[in-house]
Scaffold this active site. Structure first.
Site, PDB file in Angstrom:
ATOM      1  N   ASP A 131       8.953   5.289   7.832  1.00  0.00           N
ATOM      2  CA  ASP A 131       8.649   6.562   8.484  1.00  0.00           C
ATOM      3  C   ASP A 131       7.738   7.453   7.655  1.00  0.00           C
ATOM      4  O   ASP A 131       7.405   8.567   8.057  1.00  0.00           O
ATOM      5  CB  ASP A 131       9.938   7.324   8.827  1.00  0.00           C
ATOM      6  CG  ASP A 131      10.819   7.597   7.603  1.00  0.00           C
ATOM      7  OD1 ASP A 131      10.321   7.475   6.466  1.00  0.00           O
ATOM      8  OD2 ASP A 131      12.011   7.920   7.803  1.00  0.00           O
ATOM      9  N   GLY A 132       7.334   6.974   6.475  1.00  0.00           N
ATOM     10  CA  GLY A 132       6.414   7.738   5.651  1.00  0.00           C
ATOM     11  C   GLY A 132       7.031   8.921   4.932  1.00  0.00           C
ATOM     12  O   GLY A 132       6.316   9.728   4.335  1.00  0.00           O
ATOM     13  N   ARG A 188      -2.451  -0.456  -9.652  1.00  0.00           N
ATOM     14  CA  ARG A 188      -1.363  -1.378  -9.951  1.00  0.00           C
ATOM     15  C   ARG A 188      -1.885  -2.805 -10.128  1.00  0.00           C
ATOM     16  O   ARG A 188      -3.000  -3.127  -9.701  1.00  0.00           O
ATOM     17  CB  ARG A 188      -0.340  -1.339  -8.809  1.00  0.00           C
ATOM     18  CG  ARG A 188       0.117   0.092  -8.460  1.00  0.00           C
ATOM     19  CD  ARG A 188       0.419   0.219  -6.962  1.00  0.00           C
ATOM     20  NE  ARG A 188       0.631   1.619  -6.574  1.00  0.00           N
ATOM     21  CZ  ARG A 188       1.796   2.243  -6.678  1.00  0.00           C
ATOM     22  NH1 ARG A 188       2.858   1.604  -7.123  1.00  0.00           N
ATOM     23  NH2 ARG A 188       1.907   3.500  -6.312  1.00  0.00           N
ATOM     24  N   ASP A 223       3.607  -4.642  -7.720  1.00  0.00           N
ATOM     25  CA  ASP A 223       3.021  -3.417  -7.162  1.00  0.00           C
ATOM     26  C   ASP A 223       3.615  -2.171  -7.790  1.00  0.00           C
ATOM     27  O   ASP A 223       3.204  -1.056  -7.444  1.00  0.00           O
ATOM     28  CB  ASP A 223       3.198  -3.377  -5.642  1.00  0.00           C
ATOM     29  CG  ASP A 223       4.657  -3.464  -5.218  1.00  0.00           C
ATOM     30  OD1 ASP A 223       5.291  -4.489  -5.539  1.00  0.00           O
ATOM     31  OD2 ASP A 223       5.178  -2.525  -4.584  1.00  0.00           O
ATOM     32  N   ASN A 224       4.571  -2.333  -8.722  1.00  0.00           N
ATOM     33  CA  ASN A 224       5.193  -1.184  -9.371  1.00  0.00           C
ATOM     34  C   ASN A 224       4.848  -1.053 -10.846  1.00  0.00           C
ATOM     35  O   ASN A 224       5.436  -0.224 -11.537  1.00  0.00           O
ATOM     36  CB  ASN A 224       6.723  -1.245  -9.214  1.00  0.00           C
ATOM     37  CG  ASN A 224       7.173  -1.028  -7.784  1.00  0.00           C
ATOM     38  OD1 ASN A 224       6.454  -0.419  -6.995  1.00  0.00           O
ATOM     39  ND2 ASN A 224       8.331  -1.531  -7.437  1.00  0.00           N
ATOM     40  N   LYS A 261       4.219  12.431  -2.565  1.00  0.00           N
ATOM     41  CA  LYS A 261       5.146  11.453  -1.971  1.00  0.00           C
ATOM     42  C   LYS A 261       5.928  12.090  -0.828  1.00  0.00           C
ATOM     43  O   LYS A 261       6.310  13.257  -0.903  1.00  0.00           O
ATOM     44  CB  LYS A 261       6.119  10.940  -3.037  1.00  0.00           C
ATOM     45  CG  LYS A 261       5.448  10.156  -4.150  1.00  0.00           C
ATOM     46  CD  LYS A 261       6.451   9.447  -5.037  1.00  0.00           C
ATOM     47  CE  LYS A 261       7.118   8.297  -4.313  1.00  0.00           C
ATOM     48  NZ  LYS A 261       7.969   7.490  -5.233  1.00  0.00           N
ATOM     49  N   GLY A 292       0.814  -1.205   0.000  1.00  0.00           N
ATOM     50  CA  GLY A 292       0.000   0.000   0.000  1.00  0.00           C
ATOM     51  C   GLY A 292       0.847   1.254   0.000  1.00  0.00           C
ATOM     52  O   GLY A 292       2.077   1.207   0.033  1.00  0.00           O
ATOM     53  N   GLY A 333       2.689   3.647   1.505  1.00  0.00           N
ATOM     54  CA  GLY A 333       3.291   3.788   2.824  1.00  0.00           C
ATOM     55  C   GLY A 333       3.874   5.158   3.097  1.00  0.00           C
ATOM     56  O   GLY A 333       4.191   5.478   4.241  1.00  0.00           O
TER      57      GLY A 333
END
Length: 480
Positions: free
Chosen positions: A117-118, A175, A243-244, A105, A82, A84
Site C-alpha cells: 500500500d506504499g 544498493r 537489496d538491503n 518513507k 524497488g 515501494g
C-alpha cells in the site's frame, strides 16, 4: 538547504519521478534538530519540518523519485524490486560538503510497490528512527533521520495501525540490487552506472588503472568494517538481502533488527527467518555471500582480452573481506576488553569471555560495562561455573598486568556503551506514541545520543536489564 540533486541525472530507466502522497492529519512525532543543523536547514525550513517530513511541503526545484532495483531475498532471486513506499525526495550538501540523500518513507504507492500500500506504520517508523540514531551515536555508519510524523490516517497491517512518515537520510541509497537489476533488465547501462557510482562515492578509484577492480575492493572493505562494527556492538540487522546493503558500507533498511541482550549468537530476531539465515553469528558470512553477488554483477565490465585475469582479481577482492573483517573486529573487541592488540593471547582471551557470556546467558552490553568498571565479583556472582570465571580472570589480568592500564581503560570507556536500544525500550515508546504521547521517544533519543556516558538522571533501571533468563525470545515481524 543546499540542493545537489544528481541521481535524477541518470538514465530515466533507473527511476520513476512522482510526488509523495501525504497522509491525512499529519502530526508531529520527533525532530532531530542537530541533524537538521548538519544538513544546513534554514530557520524557515525548520519551522516547516512537520510539513516537509510528511510530504506536504514540496522542496523547491526538486523532483522526487522512486528507484528501481532487484535483489536476492533469503538467498533466492526475487526479480525486480524497488522503492515501494519511499521516495528520494532530494539530495543536499551537509556542512562537510558531502552529498546526503533525503528519503521519505511511507510516501505512497509507486510502480514498484508489488501489491503493497506504499505506507509505513508508526511502530516501524519509531523503531527505525531510534535505531539509526543509536547506531550513529555508537559510531557505526548508518542511515539517520531528520524527523518523523504520525497521522490520523490508519494503515492496515495485522490490525489497523496509525500511519506515519519518516524523512530518512543516508550517504547512499544505491544498493547491491541496483547492479542486479541493470544486468537483468538494462545491461547497456552497467558501464556508465558503475563509473558514476565511482565518481560519486569512490572518486579515488578513478586514479587506479582499473577503476572497477578498485571500486570492488573498496566496497568489500567498507562492508567488512561495517559488519565488524555490528558484531562489536551486538547489532543484528535481521534481513541482509542484497537489496538491503548499499555500496558505501553504511547500515540501511531497518526492519526486524535487534541488539543482543543475553548473549546468544544464534539468536533469530526476524520472525520470517525460519532457518536463521540472518541471525547475529551469520552476518559476516551473509555479507560475504552478498558481496559475491555484487562482484559477479561487475564481471561484464571485464576488458574483453582480460576476462580471466579480471575474474582472478575479483576473487582476490572477495578474499579481502575475511582479512578486513577479522582485523577490524579483533581491534574493536580488544578495545572493549581493555586488552592490547599486539598481545598474542588478547583475542583468545576475548573469545574466552564471550564463551562465558554465552554459557551463562549473561547480558552482552552490561557484562562489558562490569568488566570495564572492575565489578568482577558481580560478574562472577552471575556465573554458575565460578571456577571457570576465575580461570578467565587469571588469564585476563595476566595479559594486562604490564600494560598501560590508563590507556587500556580509556579505550574501554570509548568502546563500551551503557545504553543500547533494547526491544522493550522501543516497545514502550511505541505504545505511548500510539496514544499521542511522544515523551518516551524524546527520552530515549536523548539517552541514546550519548550511549557511552552514564546518565543517572535520564536512565531507568529497565534500560539496563535484559529479559528474564526464562523469557521467550522476541522475534520482530517484517510487517512495516
Amino acid at each position: 538547504m543546499l540542493f545537489q540533486n544528481r541521481y535524477n541525472q541518470l538514465d530515466s530507466k533507473l527511476y520513476t519521478s512522482q510526488s509523495p502522497k501525504p497522509l491525512h492529519g499529519a502530526k508531529a512525532g520527533h525532530f532531530n534538530v542537530a541533524l537538521a543543523d548538519e544538513l544546513q536547514w534554514s530557520t524557515d525550513e525548520k519551522a516547516l519540518w512537520v510539513e516537509i517530513c510528511s510530504g506536504q511541503h514540496p522542496l523547491s526545484d526538486c523532483s522526487a523519485l522512486a528507484m528501481v532495483y532487484a535483489g536476492h531475498q533469503f538467498g533466492h532471486w526475487a526479480g525486480q524490486l524497488g522503492d515501494g513506499r519511499g521516495l528520494l525526495l532530494a539530495q543536499v550538501l551537509n556542512k562537510k560538503n558531502q552529498v546526503i540523500d533525503l528519503h521519505l518513507k511511507g510516501a505512497g504507492l509507486t510502480p514498484y510497490s508489488r501489491g503493497g500500500d506504499g505506507r509505513a506504520v508508526l511502530r516501524s517508523v519509531i523503531r527505525e528512527y531510534l535505531a539509526g540514531h543509536a547506531l550513529n551515536s555508537l559510531g557505526v555508519p548508518s542511515s539517520n533521520a531528520v524527523g518523523f510524523t504520525s497521522s490520523q490516517q490508519g494503515v492496515q497491517r495485522e490490525t489497523l495501525e496509525p500511519g506515519a512518515m519518516l524523512l530518512r537520510t543516508s550517504d547512499c541509497h544505491i544498493r547491491f540490487g541496483h547492479f542486479e537489476w541493470i544486468n537483468q533488465y538494462a545491461p547497456e547501462l552497467l558501464g556508465d552506472f558503475a563509473m558514476q557510482c565511482i565518481a560519486w562515492h569512490y572518486p579515488e578509484c578513478l586514479e587506479d588503472p582499473q577503476p572497477i577492480l578498485s571500486f570492488a575492493r573498496a566496497v568489500v572493505k567498507r562492508t567488512a568494517k561495517m559488519i565488524a562494527d555490528w558484531q562489536a556492538v551486538g547489532f543484528a540487522h535481521g534481513v541482509m538481502n542484497t537489496d538491503n546493503l548499499n555500496i558505501t558500507g553504511s547500515t540501511l533498511d531497518f526492519g526486524p533488527f535487534g541488539f543482543l541482550e543475553r548473549f546468544k549468537p544464534d539468536w533469530i530476531n526476524n520472525h520470517s527467518d525460519h532457518q536463521g539465515r540472518y541471525c547475529y553469528q551469520n552476518q559476516p558470512r551473509m555479507a560475504h555471500w552478498n558481496l559475491s553477488i555484487l562482484l559477479n554483477n561487475l564481471m561484464p565490465l571485464a576488458p574483453h582480452t582480460e576476462k580471466e585475469s579480471f575474474k582472478q582479481h575479483m576473487i582476490a577482492c572477495l578474499a579481502d573481506f575475511e582479512v578486513t573483517f577479522l582485523q577490524h573486529y579483533q581491534e574493536k573487541m580488544c578495545f572493549k576488553m581493555g586488552l592490547p592488540q599486539f598481545h598474542k593471547e588478547s583475542f583468545e582471551c576475548t573469545l574466552h569471555f564471550l564463551q562465558i557470556l554465552q554459557r551463562e546467558k549473561l547480558d552482552y552490553t552490561q557484562s562489558f560495562i562490569r568488566l570495564q568498571e572492575g565489578h568482577f565479583n558481580a560478574l562472577k556472582d552471575d556465573c554458575i561455573d565460578r571456577d571457570g570465571f576465575d580461570a578467565f580472570m587469571q588469564r585476563y589480568q595476566s595479559i594486562r598486568i604490564h600494560q598501560d592500564q590508563a590507556q587500556l581503560n580509556d579505550s574501554m570507556q570509548q568502546h563500551n556503551p551503557r545504553y543500547i536500544l533494547r526491544n522493550h525500550m522501543a516497545q514502550q515508546a511505541i505504545e505511548r506514541a500510539e496514544h499521542d504521547d511522544f515523551s518516551e521517544v524524546t527520552r530515549l533519543f536523548a539517552l541514546l545520543a550519548t550511549p557511552f556516558t552514564h546518565q543517572p538522571a535520564q536512565e531507568r533501571a529497565s534500560d539496563l536489564q535484559p529479559p528474564h533468563i526464562d523469557a521467550t525470545e522476541i522475534a520482530i515481524s517484517c510487517s512495516s
